[in-house]
Design an enzyme around this catalytic site. Structure first.
Site, PDB file in Angstrom:
ATOM      1  N   LYS A 185       0.856  -1.192   0.000  1.00 44.61           N
ATOM      2  CA  LYS A 185       0.000   0.000   0.000  1.00 44.61           C
ATOM      3  C   LYS A 185       0.903   1.256   0.000  1.00 44.61           C
ATOM      4  CE  LYS A 185      -2.183   3.436   2.525  1.00 44.61           C
ATOM      5  NZ  LYS A 185      -1.990   4.380   1.436  1.00 44.61           N
ATOM      6  N   GLY A 245       7.285   6.268   7.521  1.00 46.22           N
ATOM      7  CA  GLY A 245       6.385   7.422   7.505  1.00 46.22           C
ATOM      8  C   GLY A 245       6.495   8.200   8.799  1.00 46.22           C
ATOM      9  N   SER A 246       5.396   8.811   9.196  1.00 47.77           N
ATOM     10  CA  SER A 246       5.415   9.702  10.361  1.00 47.77           C
ATOM     11  C   SER A 246       5.361   8.916  11.674  1.00 47.77           C
ATOM     12  CB  SER A 246       4.231  10.656  10.279  1.00 47.77           C
ATOM     13  OG  SER A 246       3.036   9.910  10.340  1.00 47.77           O
ATOM     14  N   VAL A 259       1.604   7.840  12.898  1.00 50.54           N
ATOM     15  CA  VAL A 259       1.060   6.660  12.220  1.00 50.54           C
ATOM     16  C   VAL A 259       1.853   5.414  12.615  1.00 50.54           C
ATOM     17  CG1 VAL A 259       0.641   5.580   9.981  1.00 50.54           C
ATOM     18  CG2 VAL A 259       0.106   8.004  10.302  1.00 50.54           C
ATOM     19  N   GLY A 260       3.172   5.545  12.638  1.00 53.57           N
ATOM     20  CA  GLY A 260       4.029   4.402  12.972  1.00 53.57           C
ATOM     21  C   GLY A 260       3.688   3.806  14.335  1.00 53.57           C
ATOM     22  N   GLU A 311      10.241   2.873  10.285  1.00 51.13           N
ATOM     23  CA  GLU A 311      11.220   3.950  10.092  1.00 51.13           C
ATOM     24  C   GLU A 311      10.440   5.251  10.097  1.00 51.13           C
ATOM     25  OE1 GLU A 311      14.317   3.818  10.293  1.00 51.13           O
ATOM     26  OE2 GLU A 311      14.543   1.644  10.177  1.00 51.13           O
ATOM     27  N   CYS A 324      13.960  12.040   5.342  1.00 50.52           N
ATOM     28  CA  CYS A 324      13.936  11.814   6.789  1.00 50.52           C
ATOM     29  C   CYS A 324      15.305  12.087   7.397  1.00 50.52           C
ATOM     30  CB  CYS A 324      13.472  10.407   7.089  1.00 50.52           C
ATOM     31  SG  CYS A 324      14.354   9.220   6.109  1.00 50.52           S
ATOM     32  N   GLU A 349      10.081  17.687  14.107  1.00 52.06           N
ATOM     33  CA  GLU A 349      10.496  17.597  12.714  1.00 52.06           C
ATOM     34  C   GLU A 349       9.678  18.581  11.879  1.00 52.06           C
ATOM     35  OE1 GLU A 349       9.153  14.100  10.381  1.00 52.06           O
ATOM     36  OE2 GLU A 349      11.245  13.929   9.771  1.00 52.06           O
TER      37      GLU A 349
HETATM   38  P1  NAP Z   1       2.469   9.219   6.895  1.00 53.77           P
HETATM   39  O1  NAP Z   1       1.339  10.165   6.863  1.00 53.77           O
HETATM   40  O2  NAP Z   1       2.802   8.563   8.167  1.00 53.77           O
HETATM   41  O3  NAP Z   1       2.145   8.142   5.779  1.00 53.77           O
HETATM   42  C1  NAP Z   1       2.975   7.035   5.523  1.00 53.77           C
HETATM   43  C2  NAP Z   1       2.124   5.894   5.005  1.00 53.77           C
HETATM   44  O4  NAP Z   1       1.232   5.452   6.035  1.00 53.77           O
HETATM   45  C3  NAP Z   1       1.239   6.273   3.822  1.00 53.77           C
HETATM   46  O5  NAP Z   1       1.164   5.186   2.949  1.00 53.77           O
HETATM   47  C4  NAP Z   1      -0.092   6.543   4.491  1.00 53.77           C
HETATM   48  O6  NAP Z   1      -1.201   6.433   3.633  1.00 53.77           O
HETATM   49  C5  NAP Z   1      -0.102   5.462   5.551  1.00 53.77           C
HETATM   50  N1  NAP Z   1      -1.026   5.718   6.653  1.00 53.77           N
HETATM   51  C6  NAP Z   1      -1.617   6.888   7.027  1.00 53.77           C
HETATM   52  N2  NAP Z   1      -2.427   6.702   8.095  1.00 53.77           N
HETATM   53  C7  NAP Z   1      -2.352   5.382   8.409  1.00 53.77           C
HETATM   54  C8  NAP Z   1      -2.952   4.571   9.420  1.00 53.77           C
HETATM   55  N3  NAP Z   1      -3.786   5.084  10.328  1.00 53.77           N
HETATM   56  N4  NAP Z   1      -2.633   3.264   9.472  1.00 53.77           N
HETATM   57  C9  NAP Z   1      -1.772   2.732   8.586  1.00 53.77           C
HETATM   58  N5  NAP Z   1      -1.184   3.449   7.588  1.00 53.77           N
HETATM   59  C10 NAP Z   1      -1.470   4.756   7.501  1.00 53.77           C
HETATM   60  O7  NAP Z   1       3.826   9.892   6.395  1.00 53.77           O
HETATM   61  P2  NAP Z   1       4.032  10.739   5.064  1.00 53.77           P
HETATM   62  O8  NAP Z   1       3.310  12.018   5.253  1.00 53.77           O
HETATM   63  O9  NAP Z   1       3.723   9.928   3.867  1.00 53.77           O
HETATM   64  O10 NAP Z   1       5.626  10.892   5.065  1.00 53.77           O
HETATM   65  C11 NAP Z   1       6.324  11.840   5.806  1.00 53.77           C
HETATM   66  C12 NAP Z   1       6.948  11.242   7.057  1.00 53.77           C
HETATM   67  O11 NAP Z   1       7.714  10.087   6.761  1.00 53.77           O
HETATM   68  C13 NAP Z   1       7.920  12.151   7.748  1.00 53.77           C
HETATM   69  O12 NAP Z   1       7.644  12.205   9.122  1.00 53.77           O
HETATM   70  C14 NAP Z   1       9.285  11.546   7.515  1.00 53.77           C
HETATM   71  O13 NAP Z   1      10.257  11.846   8.458  1.00 53.77           O
HETATM   72  C15 NAP Z   1       8.959  10.120   7.447  1.00 53.77           C
HETATM   73  N6  NAP Z   1       9.968   9.381   6.686  1.00 53.77           N
HETATM   74  C16 NAP Z   1      10.830   8.566   7.354  1.00 53.77           C
HETATM   75  C17 NAP Z   1      11.793   7.854   6.671  1.00 53.77           C
HETATM   76  C18 NAP Z   1      12.756   6.957   7.395  1.00 53.77           C
HETATM   77  O14 NAP Z   1      13.315   6.067   6.768  1.00 53.77           O
HETATM   78  N7  NAP Z   1      12.966   7.100   8.680  1.00 53.77           N
HETATM   79  C19 NAP Z   1      11.867   7.954   5.284  1.00 53.77           C
HETATM   80  C20 NAP Z   1      10.974   8.788   4.643  1.00 53.77           C
HETATM   81  C21 NAP Z   1      10.010   9.482   5.359  1.00 53.77           C
HETATM   82  P3  NAP Z   1      -1.836   7.728   2.915  1.00 53.77           P
HETATM   83  O15 NAP Z   1      -0.786   8.255   2.009  1.00 53.77           O
HETATM   84  O16 NAP Z   1      -2.992   7.179   2.194  1.00 53.77           O
HETATM   85  O17 NAP Z   1      -2.178   8.705   3.990  1.00 53.77           O
END
Ligand code: NAP
Ligand code: MG
Length: 483
Positions: free
Chosen positions: A175, A228-229, A232-233, A250, A284, A385
């Site tokens: 997904k 991701g964030s 959510v994580g 991550e 990130c 962040e």
């Molecule tokens: P996000 O909102 O957490 O979304 C990540 C993924 O999770 C998306 O596919 C999202 O789907 C899905 N998601 C959202 N709500 C969910 C739920 N309740 N249950 C399960 N999955 C859900 O993060 P983002 O806005 O895409 O990305 C930005 C964040 O990612 C930043 O905080 C950044 O630091 C972090 N990041 C970390 C790394 C690392 O390796 N540490 C790398 C890249 C990014 P939808 O798109 O449909 O909402």
């Protein structure tokens, strides 16, 4: 031009969802629809999970070398479609075409690397207390994995999760982030062109709260790999651990760079600008805080400001663009709100600070490269962040003060130090609480053959990529054989 609709890919077939659809738009020009995605339902997800579950038995029976052949074939297809996929990444995510091509190159390299992992050892022989027995371990797939990815590396992150999942014999329910679902669909097309058996990879787009949450909850999913964030994580961790399945997270960072008084300031300035502003600060591992020894503070600040002046912001498809837009409106609004907050808390704006919306920029999510000073450690920018082109300069009187400040955050993803002093380098490597430590190099930077992940709240303390990936995607069987 007609806009292409991307379907879900379930059990080897492209299928429309029983639900509605959603447009994916270009963040540099919001009038351009990049593609139409399925806004799938739980029913669609259940079918996808069943398909993945039913395919595990056949897939895991293949040898690692056989599975590796599918990965190397996928790498070939990706190579053939490199230009098209890089252009889609730029149109959908916003990064420059150069950055997008780099990402496709990275994805190809990862696929080749893991295809070769099919020939590497998956266990060891341990002396048994019984002289007539052989005691050994073997790695076995965990089964069906759910892969949930963000929009900032819409191709490379899915590949660095899917490739190891497959090579070790797992099947996948993938997904992607909704913002970059078209790029993700192109990746799945490459696997299809490589004739991956039906059901081994299942692709489903839809909202995080329905499809993401559904993957976390479903007992058919043996492990969830998420980037991701933090919010959510942590939710995923709770749900997945409550049913005793595996998870790997991550998440965010607030990554510091320390510049000591003996540093090569030209090198430091160049690397800080790259770390803070490439990909519009949406890595990130991007640089968020620059912690500078008093003696060189003014000199470095001047160098940074001179460099920022030359940053060309624009549509990532234009060859002279160095920094593209933010990925979406929520991110843009979040950067605007956070910048206002920093100013209110007493931060001094040295440059930038505003969205760009005149002329050609009118229809995109553009924001100026932004540098703050007068930042103390209790301010938002020093703790949270800000996922965008915003960086804070902080002044310190010693190395000790610098490293304490660098560690004073809940995150622990990456950090770097600029110095020529080998003792200080070694002390820094020892004292900094992050998973990715860099010396005389920018805070961002990941190599696919090495482990990647964060400490503290930046990850679930697991590592991805390189040989480390085997830990998540397999379980160990301990075997005793008596003749
Ligand atoms: P996000 O909102 O957490 O979304 C990540 C993924 O999770 C998306 O596919 C999202 O789907 C899905 N998601 C959202 N709500 C969910 C739920 N309740 N249950 C399960 N999955 C859900 O993060 P983002 O806005 O895409 O990305 C930005 C964040 O990612 C930043 O905080 C950044 O630091 C972090 N990041 C970390 C790394 C690392 O390796 N540490 C790398 C890249 C990014 P939808 O798109 O449909 O909402
Ligand atoms: Mg999101």
């Amino acid at each position: 031009m007609t806009v292409e609709t991307k379907l879900n890919f379930i059990n080897g077939e492209w299928k429309a969802s029983s639900g509605k659809t959603k447009e994916s738009i270009n963040p540099a020009n919001t009038e351009e629809v990049v593609g139409i995605l399925q806004n799938s339902t739980k029913e669609d997800l259940n079918i996808a999970i069943d398909a993945a579950k039913n395919s595990v038995k056949e897939w895991r029976k293949l040898s690692g070398i056989q599975r590796g052949e599918y990965l190397s074939k996928t790498a070939e297809v990706l190579e053939q479609r490199k230009e098209e996929i890089a252009t889609t990444i730029t149109k959908e995510m916003g990064k420059t075409l150069g950055e997008a091509k780099g990402e496709v190159g990275r994805a190809i390299a990862i696929l080749k690397y893991y295809s070769n992992e099919g020939t590497q050892k998956v266990g060891e022989v341990i002396p048994s207390s019984d002289a007539d027995a052989m005691l050994l371990t073997s790695r076995t797939p965990i089964g069906t994995v759910g892969i949930i990815t963000p929009w900032n590396f819409p191709l490379a992150i899915p590949v660095w999760k899917i490739a190891p999942a497959l090579i070790y014999g797992n099947t996948v329910v993938f997904k992607p982030a909704t913002e970059t679902g078209v790029t993700a669909a192109l990746l799945v097309e490459c696997f299809e062109e490589a004739r991956l058996p039906a059901g081994v990879i299942n692709f489903i787009t839809g909202s995080g709260s329905v499809i993401g949450q559904g993957i976390a909850e479903n007992s058919g999913i043996n492990g969830v790999s998420f980037t991701g964030s933090n919010n959510v994580g942590m939710k995923i961790a709770e749900v997945v651990s409550s049913r005793n399945a595996k998870y790997q997270l991550e998440m965010g960072g607030n990554n510091p760079v320390i510049v000591l008084e003996d540093a090569d300031l030209d090198l430091a300035a160049e690397q800080i600008i790259n770390g803070a502003f490439l990909m519009t600060g949406q890595k990130c591992t991007a640089t968020s805080r620059v912690i500078i020894e008093n003696k060189v503070y003014d000199k470095l600040k001047e160098k940074l400001l001179n460099k920022v002046d030359n940053i060309k912001v624009g549509n990532g498809l234009n060859s002279d663009t160095w920094m593209g837009p933010l990925n979406n409106e929520i991110e843009l609004n979040s950067v605007i709100t956070n910048v206002k907050k920093v100013i209110k808390e007493g931060g001094k704006l040295l440059c930038g600070g505003n969205p760009i919306s005149n002329g050609d920029y009118e229809k995109g999510f553009f924001f100026e490269p932004t540098i703050f000073e007068n930042i103390s450690e209790d301010m938002t920018i020093a703790k949270e962040e800000i996922f965008g082109p915003v960086v804070a300069l902080m002044k310190v009187n010693s190395y000790e003060e610098a490293v304490d400040l660098a560690n004073n955050t809940k995150y622990g993803l990456s950090a770097s130090v600029f110095t020529k002093d080998i003792t200080k380098m070694m002390t820094f490597i020892d004292e900094i609480d992050v998973g990715v430590v860099r010396v005389n190099s920018e805070s961002a930077g990941v190599e696919f053959q090495a482990p990647f992940g964060g400490m503290k709240d930046s990850s679930s303390h697991s590592r991805e990529q390189g040989k480390a990936a085997i830990e998540f995607y397999t379980s160990i069987k301990t075997i005793l054989i008596k003749g």
